[in-house]
Write a protein that holds these residues in place. Structure first.
Motif, PDB file in Angstrom:
ATOM      1  N   PHE A   9     -14.092  18.275   0.128  1.00 17.43           N
ATOM      2  CA  PHE A   9     -13.829  17.016   0.627  1.00 17.43           C
ATOM      3  C   PHE A   9     -13.500  15.885   0.112  1.00 17.43           C
ATOM      4  CE2 PHE A   9     -15.532  19.888   4.148  1.00 17.43           C
ATOM      5  CZ  PHE A   9     -14.873  19.414   5.256  1.00 17.43           C
ATOM      6  N   MET A  10     -14.249  15.591  -0.800  1.00  9.60           N
ATOM      7  CA  MET A  10     -14.100  14.206  -1.553  1.00  9.60           C
ATOM      8  C   MET A  10     -12.945  14.264  -2.523  1.00  9.60           C
ATOM      9  SD  MET A  10     -17.910  13.093  -2.686  1.00  9.60           S
ATOM     10  CE  MET A  10     -17.238  11.379  -3.241  1.00  9.60           C
ATOM     11  N   GLN A  11     -12.587  15.488  -3.136  1.00 12.76           N
ATOM     12  CA  GLN A  11     -11.377  15.573  -3.733  1.00 12.76           C
ATOM     13  C   GLN A  11     -10.078  15.493  -3.081  1.00 12.76           C
ATOM     14  OE1 GLN A  11     -11.161  16.008  -7.665  1.00 12.76           O
ATOM     15  NE2 GLN A  11      -9.500  14.914  -6.840  1.00 12.76           N
ATOM     16  N   VAL A  12     -10.197  16.212  -2.034  1.00 19.52           N
ATOM     17  CA  VAL A  12      -8.892  16.110  -1.203  1.00 19.52           C
ATOM     18  C   VAL A  12      -8.652  14.762  -0.473  1.00 19.52           C
ATOM     19  CG1 VAL A  12      -7.791  17.414   0.844  1.00 19.52           C
ATOM     20  CG2 VAL A  12      -9.155  18.898  -0.821  1.00 19.52           C
ATOM     21  N   ALA A  13      -9.572  14.319   0.268  1.00 19.56           N
ATOM     22  CA  ALA A  13      -9.507  13.173   0.970  1.00 19.56           C
ATOM     23  C   ALA A  13      -9.011  12.049   0.093  1.00 19.56           C
ATOM     24  CB  ALA A  13     -10.626  12.838   1.729  1.00 19.56           C
ATOM     25  N   GLY A  14      -9.732  11.960  -1.005  1.00 22.25           N
ATOM     26  CA  GLY A  14      -9.604  10.898  -2.063  1.00 22.25           C
ATOM     27  C   GLY A  14      -8.255  11.289  -2.553  1.00 22.25           C
ATOM     28  N   GLY A  15      -8.044  12.326  -3.123  1.00 24.88           N
ATOM     29  CA  GLY A  15      -6.505  12.620  -3.628  1.00 24.88           C
ATOM     30  C   GLY A  15      -5.567  12.190  -2.651  1.00 24.88           C
ATOM     31  N   ILE A  16      -5.696  12.470  -1.502  1.00 22.88           N
ATOM     32  CA  ILE A  16      -4.613  12.059  -0.497  1.00 22.88           C
ATOM     33  C   ILE A  16      -4.679  10.633  -0.417  1.00 22.88           C
ATOM     34  CG2 ILE A  16      -3.974  12.071   1.981  1.00 22.88           C
ATOM     35  CD1 ILE A  16      -5.388  14.861   2.329  1.00 22.88           C
ATOM     36  N   TYR A  17      -5.903   9.783  -0.430  1.00 24.73           N
ATOM     37  CA  TYR A  17      -5.559   8.354  -0.424  1.00 24.73           C
ATOM     38  C   TYR A  17      -4.909   7.891  -1.381  1.00 24.73           C
ATOM     39  CZ  TYR A  17      -7.632   3.785   0.659  1.00 24.73           C
ATOM     40  OH  TYR A  17      -7.907   2.351   0.837  1.00 24.73           O
ATOM     41  N   THR A  18      -5.488   8.140  -2.617  1.00 26.25           N
ATOM     42  CA  THR A  18      -4.856   7.592  -3.849  1.00 26.25           C
ATOM     43  C   THR A  18      -3.415   7.710  -4.149  1.00 26.25           C
ATOM     44  OG1 THR A  18      -5.134   7.037  -6.035  1.00 26.25           O
ATOM     45  CG2 THR A  18      -5.512   9.566  -5.471  1.00 26.25           C
ATOM     46  N   LYS A  19      -2.848   8.712  -3.688  1.00 28.07           N
ATOM     47  CA  LYS A  19      -1.519   9.355  -4.186  1.00 28.07           C
ATOM     48  C   LYS A  19      -0.573   8.802  -2.921  1.00 28.07           C
ATOM     49  CE  LYS A  19      -2.302   9.333  -7.364  1.00 28.07           C
ATOM     50  NZ  LYS A  19      -1.513   8.384  -8.530  1.00 28.07           N
ATOM     51  N   ALA A  20      -1.164   8.575  -1.485  1.00 25.57           N
ATOM     52  CA  ALA A  20      -0.453   8.224  -0.523  1.00 25.57           C
ATOM     53  C   ALA A  20      -0.032   6.734  -0.883  1.00 25.57           C
ATOM     54  CB  ALA A  20      -0.955   8.495   0.817  1.00 25.57           C
ATOM     55  N   ALA A  21      -1.138   5.961  -1.159  1.00 28.68           N
ATOM     56  CA  ALA A  21      -1.086   4.597  -1.317  1.00 28.68           C
ATOM     57  C   ALA A  21      -0.251   4.171  -2.548  1.00 28.68           C
ATOM     58  CB  ALA A  21      -2.363   3.861  -1.538  1.00 28.68           C
ATOM     59  N   ASP A  22      -0.565   5.048  -3.480  1.00 23.27           N
ATOM     60  CA  ASP A  22       0.577   5.028  -4.937  1.00 23.27           C
ATOM     61  C   ASP A  22       2.043   4.995  -4.539  1.00 23.27           C
ATOM     62  OD1 ASP A  22       1.034   4.524  -7.475  1.00 23.27           O
ATOM     63  OD2 ASP A  22       0.373   6.272  -8.126  1.00 23.27           O
ATOM     64  N   VAL A  23       2.352   6.283  -3.981  1.00 23.95           N
ATOM     65  CA  VAL A  23       3.805   6.427  -3.577  1.00 23.95           C
ATOM     66  C   VAL A  23       4.222   5.529  -2.803  1.00 23.95           C
ATOM     67  CG1 VAL A  23       5.096   8.390  -2.536  1.00 23.95           C
ATOM     68  CG2 VAL A  23       3.508   8.927  -4.006  1.00 23.95           C
ATOM     69  N   GLY A  24       3.448   5.157  -1.690  1.00 28.15           N
ATOM     70  CA  GLY A  24       4.160   4.226  -0.744  1.00 28.15           C
ATOM     71  C   GLY A  24       4.375   2.973  -1.566  1.00 28.15           C
ATOM     72  N   ALA A  25       3.170   2.332  -2.474  1.00 33.10           N
ATOM     73  CA  ALA A  25       3.515   1.175  -2.897  1.00 33.10           C
ATOM     74  C   ALA A  25       4.932   1.192  -3.844  1.00 33.10           C
ATOM     75  CB  ALA A  25       2.358   0.672  -3.858  1.00 33.10           C
ATOM     76  N   ASP A  26       4.785   2.174  -4.535  1.00 32.45           N
ATOM     77  CA  ASP A  26       5.998   2.560  -5.637  1.00 32.45           C
ATOM     78  C   ASP A  26       7.313   2.674  -5.156  1.00 32.45           C
ATOM     79  OD1 ASP A  26       4.153   2.060  -7.867  1.00 32.45           O
ATOM     80  OD2 ASP A  26       4.255   4.424  -8.509  1.00 32.45           O
ATOM     81  N   MET A  27       7.481   3.540  -4.084  1.00 31.75           N
ATOM     82  CA  MET A  27       8.803   3.575  -3.593  1.00 31.75           C
ATOM     83  C   MET A  27       9.434   2.523  -2.895  1.00 31.75           C
ATOM     84  SD  MET A  27       8.426   7.299  -1.571  1.00 31.75           S
ATOM     85  CE  MET A  27      10.263   7.205  -0.976  1.00 31.75           C
ATOM     86  N   VAL A  28       8.677   1.383  -2.289  1.00 29.30           N
ATOM     87  CA  VAL A  28       8.949   0.225  -1.739  1.00 29.30           C
ATOM     88  C   VAL A  28       9.079  -0.820  -2.844  1.00 29.30           C
ATOM     89  CG1 VAL A  28       8.927  -1.649   0.201  1.00 29.30           C
ATOM     90  CG2 VAL A  28       8.260   0.912   0.507  1.00 29.30           C
ATOM     91  N   GLY A  29       8.085  -0.859  -3.574  1.00 31.55           N
ATOM     92  CA  GLY A  29       7.850  -1.989  -4.600  1.00 31.55           C
ATOM     93  C   GLY A  29       8.822  -1.750  -5.741  1.00 31.55           C
ATOM     94  N   LYS A  30       8.903  -0.898  -6.580  1.00 28.80           N
ATOM     95  CA  LYS A  30       9.554  -0.708  -7.510  1.00 28.80           C
ATOM     96  C   LYS A  30      10.899  -0.220  -7.232  1.00 28.80           C
ATOM     97  CE  LYS A  30       5.773   0.987 -10.602  1.00 28.80           C
ATOM     98  NZ  LYS A  30       5.227   2.104 -11.627  1.00 28.80           N
TER      99      LYS A  30
END
Length: 883
Positions: free
Chosen positions: A348-369
């Motif tokens: 649970f921790m790996q899946v939920a944490g992985g979704i959190y970190t990469k969704a935020a990262d991808v979202g930030a990069d696609m618009v920001g960068k």
């Protein structure tokens, strides 16, 4: 600057002396802001008036994360802003709403709201005398408890307990050193406090969900074992067996959850200290803080795992051996629930944490960068706080729980296998105990040797990079591990009847240590831009986005070959060496050889995990530096640490895959022994030519691919929501880019938190329930076909085919993602046109594709390998009909 002016006004309101103005101003030079694209054309004026573009100070007003109610008034203040009206607007509109919102909050004090950290203060004030007394008291009480339950045979467990207690004391000294170090200026503390609060808030919600499900699973296990007849091989009535299984599951789940929490607890505090050291210009200090922050959680996780197992073994030994007359060699079978509990929480921790970190990262990069061409961790990006939080809840918490359950599974599998070997060759009780406790002692000494290696990680003037000092520390750790491994093999595996057995098993261990080193190098080769695979991806970026993705996939597919060959050679040689140790039981003895080789791989796990945890802490420090408007020289320091962190994270993922793969083979054999014990029938061979077994294998492979697809889709869906929100804010709050209005950071963190937990439900349920459903279906089929062991045979195929597939797919995803990431960084270093070039844009696309691969789906598959095995192992009785 407008933002600086705002920060100074609020600083005075908070009771900081007016002289602080010059210190704040020094952090926001016009040159620095213009280099980052913040300043306006009029910034050449000597005065720092409010009409000028700000450099990040306004972004540091992070109170919106918890006090969003005041944000609209604050934004209206900026919208109607001019130099004269600002004072009235601020005093009448913003200040009133700001103070009103704080009167409604649990505390009126801003300092306590954002900067107070009672747990950190408690550790800082914990004196050496108190620490020594606590360690002595814990060691004495633990040993007394063990000896009362087990008797003199428990002296090995006492040794493990004492070592783990000393390990926790060492971790406490590291934590105290980190927490007592400089924490930087107010702006840095504001950013760090928001990251900490959001990360801990996510864990609170996540743990609430996990605890409810854990209670339900405990109840299911209890009733599943309660409804069975007395197990022939264990002589324990069903009620006691149900209680022991449920208890072991609950303790394993609690310890795994604590390991994940500890990882986040230290990382969200160490990041600020690393940033402060970077501001002071101390590369050695920044390296020390970040590496010791990762080492703290690694040491605590390993110690908790072994202390939990040793104390649980003592309790179960007393109940089963002293009260029910069960053979001591069978006690490890009762501990399977501990491994299942650890795997359950880790998944649970790996899946939920992985979704959190990469969704935020991808979202930030696609618009920001891509859309706005602003730097990474730029305070103008509304998703930047969510991205920084994700580094902690994904990379730290997830990896901590991952390694915890891998070590637990490996220890349990080896203990069960050792018990079977002792019964087959009829070892005397004292020698049998040596084989059973061998994995506990090896991992206890891992804490010792890794602690020495951690202490040796110091940046020296002649070091070419921080990685040099880590390699030096790893060399110290591996050397000491080799020495202690030799001593422990001779001490615990020597038997008078077979005097050469210990030497054969020692060779297996040396093989494992060598395998760990080779796996680390192979993963570094495919993910470090010092080597051709990553350079090839960077070169492919010059011709477009598509060629970047194609080349990255090619590297990922190719990278599965060497690890598969290495692990195969390791397994074969270890099996053949172990086979000759006890010729009277060649199969079990050979499998025990593979178990010792696995311990060789994992005997430096604490140090390797420290290297893994170092990365996200350094990354977070860079984010704090960027958001608080520090100098470019400071950012260069944190960027150098972040680059090394990417290399260590990529390399340790390959190490984790190897450890999970080897642990799986132990659990597979443990499952076969479990079936024999619960069914009172021989279960030595699984016929894969049997149609039902082949179907089971096919379903296991399909489950792995569907799980991977669902986790990637979860990242994509959540990232889309983040992208929509970030673009909305840029459109509706035009002052964000000019630094005259701040983003609503809380909105993005709220979106990611809710979506990550919701999206994680599907993949985790699939991984946990698939083997259960398959087993129950084929139990019914077996009943009608007159084959009592059909269901467990099908599950053996499910486990074998699924785990092998997960092993290779995880290697592909980990290495491809790491290679894409470092290809981007290689271009950012100035190659192929550098930042902003077409090659860089293509590399960003590849990195975006690789993010969920290397940080969500790949690491989650590590846990699936062991979760699949422990689920089938602990639920084994429900798949076997009564005779």
């Amino acid at each position: 600057m407008h933002a600086t002016h705002t920060a100074i006004m609020r600083t005075n309101e908070w009771g900081v002396e007016p002289g602080r103005r010059e210190q704040v101003m020094s952090h926001y030079s016009r040159d620095t802001m213009q280099q980052r694209g913040y300043g306006g054309a009029g910034s050449g004026s000597g005065s720092m008036g409010p009409e000028q573009s700000g450099g990040g100070g306004v972004m540091l007003d992070m109170d919106s994360l918890s006090q969003q109610g005041s944000s609209m008034s604050y934004q209206r203040t900026y919208d109607s802003y001019d130099s004269a009206a600002y004072q009235n607007s601020y005093q009448n509109s913003y200040q009133n709403s700001y103070q009103q919102s704080y009167r409604q909050s649990p505390t009126n004090d801003i300092h306590s709201k954002h900067h107070a950290d009672d747990s950190a203060e408690w550790i800082i004030n914990f004196s050496n005398g108190k620490l020594i007394n606590a360690s002595l008291a814990s060691s004495f009480l633990g040993c007394l408890f063990i000896l009362l339950l087990v008797g003199t045979e428990g002296y090995v467990l006492c040794f493990v307990h004492v070592v783990c207690t000393l390990g926790l004391a060492f971790a406490a000294t590291m934590a105290r050193e980190i927490l007592a170090s400089d924490t930087g200026d107010h702006e840095m503390k504001s950013v760090a406090s928001c990251i900490r609060e959001a990360a801990e808030g996510f864990l609170t919600i996540q743990y609430g969900s996990i605890s409810k499900m854990a209670v339900g699973v405990t109840a299911v296990l209890f009733f599943a074992y309660l409804m069975r007849q007395q197990t022939p091989g264990l002589q324990i009535n069903s009620f006691v067996l149900a209680v022991l299984t449920g208890l072991s599951f609950a303790i394993g789940a609690a310890c795994s959850a604590m390991a994940g929490y500890v990882g986040v607890w230290i990382s969200v505090r160490a990041n600020l200290r690393v940033a402060a050291q970077a501001v002071l210009g101390s590369v050695s200090g920044a390296l020390r803080m970040s590496f010791r922050g990762g080492a703290f959680s690694a040491v605590v996780s390993a110690c908790m795992c072994m202390m939990g197992l040793s104390l649980l073994y003592a309790v179960f030994h007393f109940i089963s051996v002293s009260l029910y007359g069960v053979r001591a060699e069978s006690v490890p079978l009762l501990l399977a629930g501990y491994g299942f509990g650890a795997s359950f929480v880790a998944l649970f921790m790996q899946v939920a944490g992985g979704i959190y970190t990469k969704a935020a990262d991808v979202g930030a990069d696609m618009v920001g960068k891509i859309d706005k061409s602003i730097p990474e961790d730029d305070p103008r990006n509304p998703a930047v706080i969510a991205d920084l939080v994700g580094d902690n809840v994904g990379d730290c918490a997830g990896s901590m729980a991952d390694v915890f359950e891998s070590i637990a599974a490996e220890i349990l599998g080896t203990m069960i296998l050792a018990g079977s070997l002792a019964q087959e060759v009829k070892l005397e009780t004292s020698y049998a105990q040596g084989y059973i406790f061998f994995p506990l002692v090896i991992h206890a000494l891992d804490v010792v040797v890794s602690s020495v290696g951690i202490s040796a990680v110091r940046h020296k003037p002649g070091d070419s990079s921080p990685l040099t000092s880590m390699k030096r520390g790893y060399l110290v750790t591996a050397t000491l591990a080799t020495i202690f491994f030799t001593i422990v093999c001779r001490w615990m595996l020597y038997t008078p009847d077979m005097p050469d057995a210990w030497f054969r098993f020692w060779l297996c261990g040396m093989l494992g240590i060598a395998t760990a080193f080779v796996l680390l190098f192979v993963c570094q080769y495919y993910t470090d831009y010092a080597y051709n695979p990553v350079k090839g991806i960077a070169a492919a970026s010059t011709t477009g986005h598509g060629t970047n993705v194609i080349q990255g996939l090619a590297v990922g597919f190719e990278s599965t070959g060497p690890p598969a060959i290495i692990i195969s050679i390791d397994l074969a040689l270890a099996y053949y060496l172990g086979e000759g140790a006890f010729p009277s039981a060649p199969v079990t003895s050979g499998l025990f050889g593979t178990a010792v080789a696995t311990m060789g791989i994992l005997c430096t796990a604490v140090f390797i995990l420290s290297m893994n945890n170092f990365g996200p802490i350094a990354d977070n420090a860079g984010g704090i530096v960027e958001m608080s408007g520090q100098s470019e020289a400071t950012r260069v320091t944190t960027d150098s640490l972040d680059a090394i962190g990417n290399v260590t994270k990529a390399a340790t993922k390959g190490y984790s895959v190897g450890g999970s793969a080897m642990a799986f083979f132990l659990l597979f054999r443990a499952f076969m022994d479990d079936v024999a014990a619960f069914s009172a029938e021989e279960f030595e061979v699984v016929n894969i030519a049997k149609i039902e077994v082949l179907i089971g294998g096919l379903l296991g492979v399909a489950m792995v691919f569907v799980f991977t697809g669902w986790t990637m889709s979860a990242v994509g869906v959540t990232a889309q929501a983040v992208v929509v929100e970030v673009r909305r804010q840029f459109d509706e709050i035009p002052g964000i880019m000019a630094q005259t209005q701040r983003p609503a950071y809380a909105q993005c963190t709220s979106i990611v938190t809710k979506a990550a937990l919701r999206q994680a439900a599907g993949p985790t349920a699939l991984a946990l329930l698939s083997p259960v459903v398959v087993g129950l279906i084929f139990r019914v089929v077996g009943y009608y076909r007159g084959d009592r062991l059909l269901a467990v045979s099908v599950l053996a195929g499910f486990m074998m085919f699924g785990s092998v597939t997960a092993l290779l797919l995880a290697a592909l995803l980990d290495n491809a993602g790491g290679a894409w990431d470092n290809a981007k960084k290689y271009i950012e270093s100035g190659m192929h046109g550098g930042k902003g070039s077409e090659a860089h844009k293509a590399a960003v696309t590849g990195d975006t594709v690789g993010d969920p691969a290397k940080d969500t789906s790949g690491p989650s598959l590590h846990v699936v390998i062991t979760t699949m095995s422990t689920t089938i192992l602990v639920l084994c009785p429900i798949f076997i009909p009564s005779a």
